[in-house]
Design a protein around this motif. Structure first.
Motif, PDB file in Angstrom:
ATOM      1  N   CYS A 123     -62.035 -49.973 -10.361  1.00 20.75           N
ATOM      2  CA  CYS A 123     -62.096 -49.068  -9.200  1.00 20.75           C
ATOM      3  C   CYS A 123     -60.995 -49.291  -8.167  1.00 20.75           C
ATOM      4  O   CYS A 123     -60.979 -48.601  -7.137  1.00 20.75           O
ATOM      5  CB  CYS A 123     -63.463 -49.195  -8.530  1.00 20.75           C
ATOM      6  N   ALA A 124     -60.101 -50.230  -8.406  1.00 19.15           N
ATOM      7  CA  ALA A 124     -59.087 -50.546  -7.394  1.00 19.15           C
ATOM      8  C   ALA A 124     -58.259 -49.342  -6.944  1.00 19.15           C
ATOM      9  O   ALA A 124     -57.925 -49.230  -5.757  1.00 19.15           O
ATOM     10  CB  ALA A 124     -58.174 -51.666  -7.905  1.00 19.15           C
ATOM     11  N   PRO A 125     -57.893 -48.401  -7.836  1.00 17.47           N
ATOM     12  CA  PRO A 125     -57.034 -47.290  -7.390  1.00 17.47           C
ATOM     13  C   PRO A 125     -57.765 -46.172  -6.660  1.00 17.47           C
ATOM     14  O   PRO A 125     -57.116 -45.247  -6.163  1.00 17.47           O
ATOM     15  CB  PRO A 125     -56.442 -46.754  -8.704  1.00 17.47           C
ATOM     16  N   ILE A 126     -59.094 -46.210  -6.570  1.00 19.24           N
ATOM     17  CA  ILE A 126     -59.834 -45.083  -5.993  1.00 19.24           C
ATOM     18  C   ILE A 126     -59.354 -44.751  -4.585  1.00 19.24           C
ATOM     19  O   ILE A 126     -59.118 -43.582  -4.251  1.00 19.24           O
ATOM     20  CB  ILE A 126     -61.355 -45.358  -5.982  1.00 19.24           C
ATOM     21  N   ASN A 127     -59.206 -45.757  -3.727  1.00 19.37           N
ATOM     22  CA  ASN A 127     -58.839 -45.487  -2.337  1.00 19.37           C
ATOM     23  C   ASN A 127     -57.500 -44.780  -2.221  1.00 19.37           C
ATOM     24  O   ASN A 127     -57.349 -43.823  -1.455  1.00 19.37           O
ATOM     25  CB  ASN A 127     -58.828 -46.783  -1.532  1.00 19.37           C
ATOM     26  N   ALA A 128     -56.511 -45.267  -2.982  1.00 25.17           N
ATOM     27  CA  ALA A 128     -55.165 -44.695  -2.872  1.00 25.17           C
ATOM     28  C   ALA A 128     -55.128 -43.254  -3.377  1.00 25.17           C
ATOM     29  O   ALA A 128     -54.519 -42.377  -2.748  1.00 25.17           O
ATOM     30  CB  ALA A 128     -54.167 -45.550  -3.653  1.00 25.17           C
ATOM     31  N   ILE A 129     -55.782 -42.979  -4.506  1.00 24.89           N
ATOM     32  CA  ILE A 129     -55.759 -41.620  -5.059  1.00 24.89           C
ATOM     33  C   ILE A 129     -56.587 -40.687  -4.180  1.00 24.89           C
ATOM     34  O   ILE A 129     -56.204 -39.534  -3.946  1.00 24.89           O
ATOM     35  CB  ILE A 129     -56.259 -41.610  -6.513  1.00 24.89           C
ATOM     36  N   THR A 130     -57.713 -41.182  -3.669  1.00 26.39           N
ATOM     37  CA  THR A 130     -58.535 -40.361  -2.781  1.00 26.39           C
ATOM     38  C   THR A 130     -57.784 -40.041  -1.491  1.00 26.39           C
ATOM     39  O   THR A 130     -57.928 -38.952  -0.929  1.00 26.39           O
ATOM     40  CB  THR A 130     -59.869 -41.067  -2.464  1.00 26.39           C
ATOM     41  N   GLN A 131     -56.976 -40.981  -1.014  1.00 27.23           N
ATOM     42  CA  GLN A 131     -56.146 -40.723   0.174  1.00 27.23           C
ATOM     43  C   GLN A 131     -55.203 -39.554  -0.087  1.00 27.23           C
ATOM     44  O   GLN A 131     -54.999 -38.698   0.776  1.00 27.23           O
ATOM     45  CB  GLN A 131     -55.353 -41.970   0.533  1.00 27.23           C
ATOM     46  N   GLN A 132     -54.627 -39.501  -1.289  1.00 21.48           N
ATOM     47  CA  GLN A 132     -53.734 -38.392  -1.634  1.00 21.48           C
ATOM     48  C   GLN A 132     -54.497 -37.077  -1.734  1.00 21.48           C
ATOM     49  O   GLN A 132     -53.982 -36.023  -1.353  1.00 21.48           O
ATOM     50  CB  GLN A 132     -53.011 -38.698  -2.952  1.00 21.48           C
ATOM     51  N   LEU A 133     -55.722 -37.141  -2.256  1.00 19.51           N
ATOM     52  CA  LEU A 133     -56.561 -35.943  -2.301  1.00 19.51           C
ATOM     53  C   LEU A 133     -56.861 -35.456  -0.880  1.00 19.51           C
ATOM     54  O   LEU A 133     -56.768 -34.253  -0.596  1.00 19.51           O
ATOM     55  CB  LEU A 133     -57.857 -36.240  -3.054  1.00 19.51           C
ATOM     56  N   ALA A 134     -57.201 -36.377   0.022  1.00 15.02           N
ATOM     57  CA  ALA A 134     -57.483 -36.006   1.408  1.00 15.02           C
ATOM     58  C   ALA A 134     -56.257 -35.382   2.068  1.00 15.02           C
ATOM     59  O   ALA A 134     -56.373 -34.409   2.840  1.00 15.02           O
ATOM     60  CB  ALA A 134     -57.946 -37.229   2.197  1.00 15.02           C
ATOM     61  N   THR A 135     -55.080 -35.921   1.778  1.00 16.71           N
ATOM     62  CA  THR A 135     -53.840 -35.371   2.328  1.00 16.71           C
ATOM     63  C   THR A 135     -53.609 -33.949   1.825  1.00 16.71           C
ATOM     64  O   THR A 135     -53.224 -33.050   2.588  1.00 16.71           O
ATOM     65  CB  THR A 135     -52.648 -36.263   1.949  1.00 16.71           C
ATOM     66  N   ARG A 136     -53.862 -33.741   0.535  1.00 15.45           N
ATOM     67  CA  ARG A 136     -53.704 -32.408  -0.065  1.00 15.45           C
ATOM     68  C   ARG A 136     -54.691 -31.421   0.557  1.00 15.45           C
ATOM     69  O   ARG A 136     -54.329 -30.290   0.904  1.00 15.45           O
ATOM     70  CB  ARG A 136     -53.927 -32.514  -1.576  1.00 15.45           C
ATOM     71  N   VAL A 137     -55.932 -31.840   0.716  1.00 16.06           N
ATOM     72  CA  VAL A 137     -56.948 -30.987   1.331  1.00 16.06           C
ATOM     73  C   VAL A 137     -56.529 -30.601   2.750  1.00 16.06           C
ATOM     74  O   VAL A 137     -56.609 -29.423   3.142  1.00 16.06           O
ATOM     75  CB  VAL A 137     -58.314 -31.711   1.348  1.00 16.06           C
ATOM     76  N   SER A 138     -56.085 -31.570   3.524  1.00 15.45           N
ATOM     77  CA  SER A 138     -55.679 -31.311   4.907  1.00 15.45           C
ATOM     78  C   SER A 138     -54.531 -30.315   4.970  1.00 15.45           C
ATOM     79  O   SER A 138     -54.491 -29.440   5.849  1.00 15.45           O
ATOM     80  CB  SER A 138     -55.288 -32.622   5.595  1.00 15.45           C
ATOM     81  N   GLN A 139     -53.582 -30.440   4.032  1.00 18.61           N
ATOM     82  CA  GLN A 139     -52.453 -29.503   3.982  1.00 18.61           C
ATOM     83  C   GLN A 139     -52.940 -28.079   3.716  1.00 18.61           C
ATOM     84  O   GLN A 139     -52.506 -27.123   4.384  1.00 18.61           O
ATOM     85  CB  GLN A 139     -51.468 -29.921   2.881  1.00 18.61           C
ATOM     86  N   LEU A 140     -53.836 -27.931   2.765  1.00 23.30           N
ATOM     87  CA  LEU A 140     -54.329 -26.597   2.411  1.00 23.30           C
ATOM     88  C   LEU A 140     -55.162 -25.986   3.540  1.00 23.30           C
ATOM     89  O   LEU A 140     -55.105 -24.778   3.780  1.00 23.30           O
ATOM     90  CB  LEU A 140     -55.145 -26.676   1.125  1.00 23.30           C
ATOM     91  N   ILE A 141     -55.933 -26.820   4.232  1.00 23.68           N
ATOM     92  CA  ILE A 141     -56.707 -26.330   5.375  1.00 23.68           C
ATOM     93  C   ILE A 141     -55.754 -25.893   6.496  1.00 23.68           C
ATOM     94  O   ILE A 141     -55.942 -24.844   7.115  1.00 23.68           O
ATOM     95  CB  ILE A 141     -57.687 -27.410   5.871  1.00 23.68           C
ATOM     96  N   GLU A 142     -54.730 -26.699   6.740  1.00 19.67           N
ATOM     97  CA  GLU A 142     -53.767 -26.380   7.799  1.00 19.67           C
ATOM     98  C   GLU A 142     -53.079 -25.039   7.535  1.00 19.67           C
ATOM     99  O   GLU A 142     -52.828 -24.265   8.467  1.00 19.67           O
ATOM    100  CB  GLU A 142     -52.724 -27.489   7.900  1.00 19.67           C
ATOM    101  N   HIS A 143     -52.798 -24.760   6.256  1.00 22.68           N
ATOM    102  CA  HIS A 143     -52.125 -23.502   5.904  1.00 22.68           C
ATOM    103  C   HIS A 143     -53.120 -22.369   5.646  1.00 22.68           C
ATOM    104  O   HIS A 143     -52.735 -21.296   5.165  1.00 22.68           O
ATOM    105  CB  HIS A 143     -51.234 -23.708   4.678  1.00 22.68           C
ATOM    106  N   LYS A 144     -54.405 -22.643   5.925  1.00 23.80           N
ATOM    107  CA  LYS A 144     -55.459 -21.625   5.808  1.00 23.80           C
ATOM    108  C   LYS A 144     -55.605 -21.079   4.386  1.00 23.80           C
ATOM    109  O   LYS A 144     -55.981 -19.909   4.184  1.00 23.80           O
ATOM    110  CB  LYS A 144     -55.225 -20.488   6.798  1.00 23.80           C
ATOM    111  N   LEU A 145     -55.317 -21.918   3.411  1.00 22.73           N
ATOM    112  CA  LEU A 145     -55.508 -21.528   2.009  1.00 22.73           C
ATOM    113  C   LEU A 145     -56.907 -21.885   1.514  1.00 22.73           C
ATOM    114  O   LEU A 145     -57.375 -21.315   0.531  1.00 22.73           O
ATOM    115  CB  LEU A 145     -54.446 -22.179   1.119  1.00 22.73           C
ATOM    116  N   ILE A 146     -57.545 -22.851   2.168  1.00 22.15           N
ATOM    117  CA  ILE A 146     -58.947 -23.140   1.912  1.00 22.15           C
ATOM    118  C   ILE A 146     -59.640 -23.331   3.263  1.00 22.15           C
ATOM    119  O   ILE A 146     -58.983 -23.604   4.266  1.00 22.15           O
ATOM    120  CB  ILE A 146     -59.158 -24.407   1.034  1.00 22.15           C
ATOM    121  N   ARG A 147     -60.956 -23.179   3.258  1.00 23.12           N
ATOM    122  CA  ARG A 147     -61.745 -23.435   4.467  1.00 23.12           C
ATOM    123  C   ARG A 147     -62.397 -24.804   4.342  1.00 23.12           C
ATOM    124  O   ARG A 147     -62.867 -25.189   3.258  1.00 23.12           O
ATOM    125  CB  ARG A 147     -62.828 -22.374   4.638  1.00 23.12           C
TER     126      ARG A 147
END
Length: 268
Positions: A123-147
């Protein structure tokens, strides 16, 4: 000393204690043996903590992580490469499938790590990959592509599988996302009623049959927008079966995962 002054002093002490604890945790984790599970080199923090304060890179080095992430924009429907940041490619615009948000392809680097989380308890990589997922989500929310969803719903395991494995990787991902994005988790409304066979070696038809009526949703779900959380989305059979239950209650569903396994030939 008045009660108000006492509470204020205690609140400041708690904040300082948390800060010291976070600093000590980062320092301790940074000093532990930490090898990249892909290249086997020592994981150096370098500028990772500048980009993500109080976070420790573990299980994967920055070079392997950066190389495994999408290097281009992708359709949130099918995962094919597209030329600009938008929700769907032209083909998916015709039928607007469920949105799937992921920071990378399962087939282009991180597949072995994500499989090892589930099957080898690495499970060691979970935090790092999840951080990238959170960054991607934030980008899409900022550009109003997802709610932004109101709640995160991890794909549940059957109690038999949970006892066998000892943890639900989808819940671990959802818990980390909740910390990073400030979105609560609902892990009690959706349950897996059938101890289904593992999906990995099944055909698409077999997967659909395997998941049919495998889940149950509380009759009065109190939210209107959710994000389903899983480790990887392949054919989408599992999340589509779950989404069907939520749609019956007029709940909008999108899926967030660490990686998506696109259809064969889509990335060629």
């Amino acid at each position: 000393m008045s009660v108000t002054v006492f509470k204020r002093k205690m609140s400041g002490l708690v904040r300082r204690s948390k800060s010291v604890y976070q600093f000590a945790s980062v320092a301790l984790l940074s000093s532990l043996p930490n090898r990249c599970q892909l290249c086997q080199h020592r994981v150096e923090q370098l500028d990772y903590q500048r980009l993500f304060p109080n976070q420790v890179l573990s299980g994967i080095c920055q070079v392997c992580l950066a190389a495994s992430l999408y290097q281009h924009e992708v359709c949130l429907g099918c995962g094919r490469e597209i030329s600009q940041l938008q929700a769907y490619c032209g083909k998916c615009l015709k039928h607007t499938p469920m949105l799937v948000v992921a920071p990378c392809s399962y087939h282009q680097g991180l597949g072995p790590l994500i499989a090892a989380i589930k099957y080898q308890q690495q499970c060691a990589p979970i935090n790092a990959i999840t951080q990238q997922l959170a960054t991607r989500v934030s980008q899409l929310i900022e550009h109003k592509l997802i709610r932004a969803p109101q709640v995160l719903v991890p794909v549940p395991l059957h109690p038999n599988r949970l006892r066998e494995r000892g943890f639900n990787q989808a819940w671990l991902i959802a818990h980390r996302l909740s910390q990073l994005l400030g979105i609560p988790i609902d892990d009690g409304s959706l349950t897996r009623m059938v101890d289904t066979a593992p999906q990995a070696d099944l055909s698409g038809k077999q997967r659909r049959k395997n998941c049919r009526n495998a889940f149950s949703l509380s009759a009065h779900f109190p939210y209107q927008r959710i994000a389903l959380i899983d480790d990887v989305v392949t054919t989408g059979t599992t999340v589509e079966e779950i989404a069907r239950l939520f749609t019956q209650q007029h709940v909008y569903v999108q899926t967030w995962c660490l990686a998506r396994a696109e259809a064969p030939g889509l990335l060629d």
